[in-house]
Design an enzyme around this catalytic site. Structure first.
Site, short mmCIF file in Angstrom:
data_model
loop_
_atom_site.label_atom_id
_atom_site.label_comp_id
_atom_site.label_asym_id
_atom_site.label_seq_id
_atom_site.Cartn_x
_atom_site.Cartn_y
_atom_site.Cartn_z
N GLN A 171 -30.32 -130.12 2.28
CA GLN A 171 -28.02 -130.12 3.00
C GLN A 171 -28.69 -129.51 4.33
O GLN A 171 -27.97 -129.60 5.64
CB GLN A 171 -28.24 -128.69 2.08
CG GLN A 171 -27.63 -129.26 0.79
CD GLN A 171 -26.00 -129.36 1.14
OE1 GLN A 171 -25.36 -130.48 1.55
NE2 GLN A 171 -25.62 -128.31 0.25
N GLU A 221 -22.96 -124.77 4.67
CA GLU A 221 -22.17 -124.55 6.21
C GLU A 221 -23.61 -124.36 7.24
O GLU A 221 -23.31 -125.14 9.03
CB GLU A 221 -20.84 -123.98 6.45
CG GLU A 221 -21.02 -123.93 5.35
CD GLU A 221 -19.23 -125.23 5.11
OE1 GLU A 221 -18.65 -125.09 6.01
OE2 GLU A 221 -18.50 -124.85 4.14
N LEU A 249 -32.83 -122.08 -5.06
CA LEU A 249 -32.95 -122.79 -6.34
C LEU A 249 -33.81 -123.91 -6.60
O LEU A 249 -34.16 -124.41 -7.08
CB LEU A 249 -30.92 -123.02 -7.07
CG LEU A 249 -30.26 -121.89 -7.18
CD1 LEU A 249 -28.83 -122.31 -7.41
CD2 LEU A 249 -31.23 -120.29 -8.04
N ASN A 250 -33.52 -125.06 -5.53
CA ASN A 250 -34.15 -125.98 -5.92
C ASN A 250 -34.19 -126.44 -3.86
O ASN A 250 -33.56 -127.27 -3.20
CB ASN A 250 -32.96 -127.36 -5.85
CG ASN A 250 -33.98 -128.21 -5.58
OD1 ASN A 250 -34.59 -128.57 -5.18
ND2 ASN A 250 -33.30 -129.39 -6.99
N GLY A 259 -21.82 -134.79 -3.05
CA GLY A 259 -23.33 -135.25 -2.55
C GLY A 259 -24.17 -134.15 -2.13
O GLY A 259 -25.85 -134.87 -2.10
#
Length: 736
Positions: A636, A699, A628-629, A472
């Protein structure tokens, strides 16, 4: 690696399937001739089940409608014990399931019922009425006797991450100011949306398992060990995992029982755990009690840091919540003492949970730093910047890249920290108190070996695949971006597949290591694909000046042919030359230390009349290497912050302290609890860890969050709260 895909906010490649319901998770798989299983679990924390009651219950269940098999300790075939290298560091259970009549915790598996429908299996399992000879257990770590306590040396396989550590003088120094306090965190549950599920099927001596797992390679090995078969006889499939937060990082006992039952009935067996069973059967974050002491001199420079932790594990497996690791490296401290004591109590086995160690450990450390700032009359942000460590103090090595100061300054400016009054209870809005708090975030950058398969078809499609997992977080998307840029192809020309043990091996998806680990293998594979194609062309006409850019062959700055056309012309011969496997190692981590850092700033509103705390605004600035994105990275971090918000204000597994039984409800944040977010990244590539310049993001979003909220609550109310979660009763009490 130059390309046009990395750095773009690309939508998730599997996003359409997920929002339309087309995505297939473990329990969605259709398997011919499948049967269904239900678990029977223990009601006591310690003792023995009587053989007579077990035999009688199994006989009654076997006579129930649709029942095909009842597996108990009385008829379970012998299972092997796991080797020490799997149980000494990881939370793998030494005791095989259904090994004997002994009961070690509430919720231990006592039987498995297999029937023709899930309803019949559940109804038959409910026919079990077991009698026990209860024994005196240990239900609280504070009550564990000395013989049930131990002090592990290091965290999992990471020998340098010492759980017992010290530097500097033996005696704690006398300074201008000392803060010493105890902080407590409760049992937390992972609570993923997708329940753990397993489908096990045998074909002769070959076992295929669909499972909601985040460690295909590890599960394959553990299953083979328990069953006494070769790893090559086991195939594990987990293309999509619906969240986990650590709960699906390891094989749990129900998976083994499904495999045993499937062999017994000669048909596939499917088991989906209930929500209640998730609390006792797939791990949790264990409780911690942390005694933390900070000593500073007149200039507010730390002289000493001590953090001593008591935590807990089950009687049948090892796990230590490594809460003191951040204290070893985060702030410059000439003297440091950290210790971890683990008590074996009659509880289910705990395991990693998002931000293991750092999430509860930084709650204590960052709360104590806030207390120290107030005790010295210093701004909490200024205190942290003054004590920023420019090297890893555990070994003297430099950071491979550190931009924490930029995170502090950027976050403070965007939040408006300079307008914060120092005194608590100085801000209010619409009749409720307002507080501003902050905390530092940190989490290690990690990388392990990984492989990547590349398959090229004659129609021009290039498939990259590893036995990693899409949990996910968008790994399929960012790996597609990495693969496309490394190969010189457009994003539409590549696919990235996950979740099959037949693919090149990869480690577990955890510890914020997947992007660095798998990304290194994918980048290597893409570069090798491009090299092979150019070498093949060069062998045809002797040209050596070609390169590939966005799917085109380029010479002297001019596109001369489309790669897709070349692949079609090359046919099977070229496709086979461009089908291969590569393996990347851990890179050179000997000279520098990779660590991510960040700063969280939050605003809370506290209504003392009803005991409610609401997080209204959040600013986070993070240094996680190359992004990267940015869309997925921000997503996240938002999820991590919400995870930490739940830890701070809502989450604790309610257990009866006398019986170990689950009681009450478990509360998690909802959309109504989401604050206004402002999330930024320093976005400086760190090539010390991997060739694509990244560190993990999963994290760090949670690390420091509970402390930032607790510090904001103190600023709003003057109440220094050192136990999580912060409850209504705490907020309605008098300031301390």
């Amino acid at each position: 690696m130059i390309g046009t895909n990395i750095g773009r906010p690309v939508n998730r490649v599997e996003g359409h399937d997920k929002v339309t319901g087309a995505a297939v998770y473990t329990a969605d798989n259709t398997v011919a001739d499948v049967t269904y299983a239900a678990l029977v679990q223990s009601d006591i924390a310690s003792g023995r089940v009587t053989e007579e009651s077990l035999r009688d219950s199994a006989r009654i269940a076997m006579a129930a409608p649709g029942v095909l098999h009842v597996l108990t300790p009385l008829n379970c075939p012998p299972l092997q014990r796991l080797p020490e290298d799997l149980t000494a560091d990881f939370p793998m259970e030494r005791r095989p399931p259904l090994a004997d009549l002994q009961v070690h915790h509430v919720g231990q598996h006592m039987a498995l019922v297999v029937a023709d429908t899930p309803e019949n299996a559940t109804a038959a399992a409910e026919q079990f009425h077991l009698d026990y000879v209860a024994e005196a257990g240990v239900l609280g770590m504070e009550n564990a006797p000395a013989q049930r306590r131990y002090q592990p040396d290091h965290f999992v396989k990471l020998l340098d991450e010492k759980l017992q550590d010290r530097r500097g003088d033996d005696a704690e120094p006398v300074g201008a100011c000392q803060v010493s306090a105890q902080y407590r965190t409760p049992v937390n549950a992972h609570y993923p949306i997708e329940l753990s599920a397993t489908i096990a099927a045998w074909s002769g001596e070959e076992l295929t398992v669909h499972d909601a797992t985040r460690w295909i390679a590890g599960e394959r090995r553990v299953l083979a060990c328990y069953l006494g078969i070769a790893e090559e006889q086991v195939r594990v499939l987990a293309p999509l995992v619906g969240g986990a937060f650590g709960s699906k990082s390891f094989l749990w006992m129900h998976v083994v029982l499904c495999a045993v039952a499937a062999r017994a009935v000669g048909r596939p067996v499917k088991l989906v755990l209930s929500r209640k069973q998730m609390f006792t059967s797939t791990g949790h974050r264990p409780r911690t009690e942390q005694q933390l002491s900070l000593v500073a001199d007149e200039q507010a420079l730390l002289l000493s840091t001590e953090q001593h932790t008591l935590t807990e594990t089950s009687p049948v497996a090892h796990f230590c919540e490594p809460v003191g690791l951040s204290a070893r490296i985060l702030y410059r401290s000439p003297r440091l003492v950290t210790s971890h004591t683990v008590a074996r109590i009659n509880t289910p086995t705990p395991c990693f949970m998002r931000g293991p160690g750092e999430a509860p450990g930084l709650f204590a450390l960052e709360s104590a730093m806030d207390e120290l700032a107030y005790a010295m009359g210093t701004d909490p942000l200024a205190l942290r910047m003054r004590n920023d460590a420019d090297t890893d103090q555990t070994n003297g090595k430099p950071w491979s890249g550190k931009h924490l100061r930029e995170c502090y300054l950027t976050g403070a400016q965007r939040f408006g920290w300079e307008n914060r009054p120092i005194a608590p209870r100085a801000m209010n809005r619409d009749g409720v108190l307002v507080g501003w708090g902050m905390a530092t975030a940190t989490y290690p950058g990690r990388r392990m070996p990984a492989g990547c398969d590349v398959t090229t078809t004659v129609d021009g499609t290039v498939r990259f695949a590893t036995a990693t997992h899409e949990i996910g977080t968008g790994v399929r998307t960012v790996m597609s971006q990495v693969a496309a840029d490394a190969a010189g192809l457009p994003l539409a020309a590549v696919t990235f597949e996950t979740g099959d043990s037949l693919f090149a091996p990869a480690p577990y998806s955890g510890a914020s290591q997947t992007t660095a680990t798998v990304g290194s293998a994918v980048a290597l594979a893409g570069a090798e694909w491009q090299r092979r194609l150019l070498a093949w062309l060069s062998n045809l006409d002797g040209s050596t000046e070609l390169h590939i850019s966005n799917g085109m062959l380029v010479s002297d700055g001019r596109a001369v042919a489309a790669v897709a056309d070349v692949l079609v012309d090359g046919g099977v011969t070229l496709a086979e030359a461009l089908t291969f496997t590569v393996t990347s190692d851990v890179g050179d981590q000997a000279t520098a230390v990779s660590q991510s850092f960040g700063a969280h700033f939050c605003e809370v509103e506290v209504d003392e009349a009803i005991g409610r705390a609401t997080v209204t605004r959040w600013v986070a600035s993070l240094d996680c290497g190359r992004v990267l994105n940015p869309k997925l990275a921000r997503n996240q971090v938002m999820g991590g912050i919400m995870f930490g918000l739940g830890m701070a204000l809502l989450e604790q597994v309610p257990v009866d302290g006398r019986t170990g039984q689950l009681i009450g409800e478990y509360y998690v944040p909802t959309h109504a609890d989401v604050p206004d977010f402002d999330i930024t990244f320093v976005d400086v590539a760190d090539y010390g860890l991997d060739p694509i310049g990244v560190r993990g993001i999963g994290e760090i979003g949670s690390c420091g969050v509970p402390a930032a909220i607790a510090n904001a609550v103190f600023h709003a109310t003057g109440k220094r709260l050192r136990d999580l979660p912060i409850t209504l009763e705490m907020l309605m009490g008098e300031p301390n």
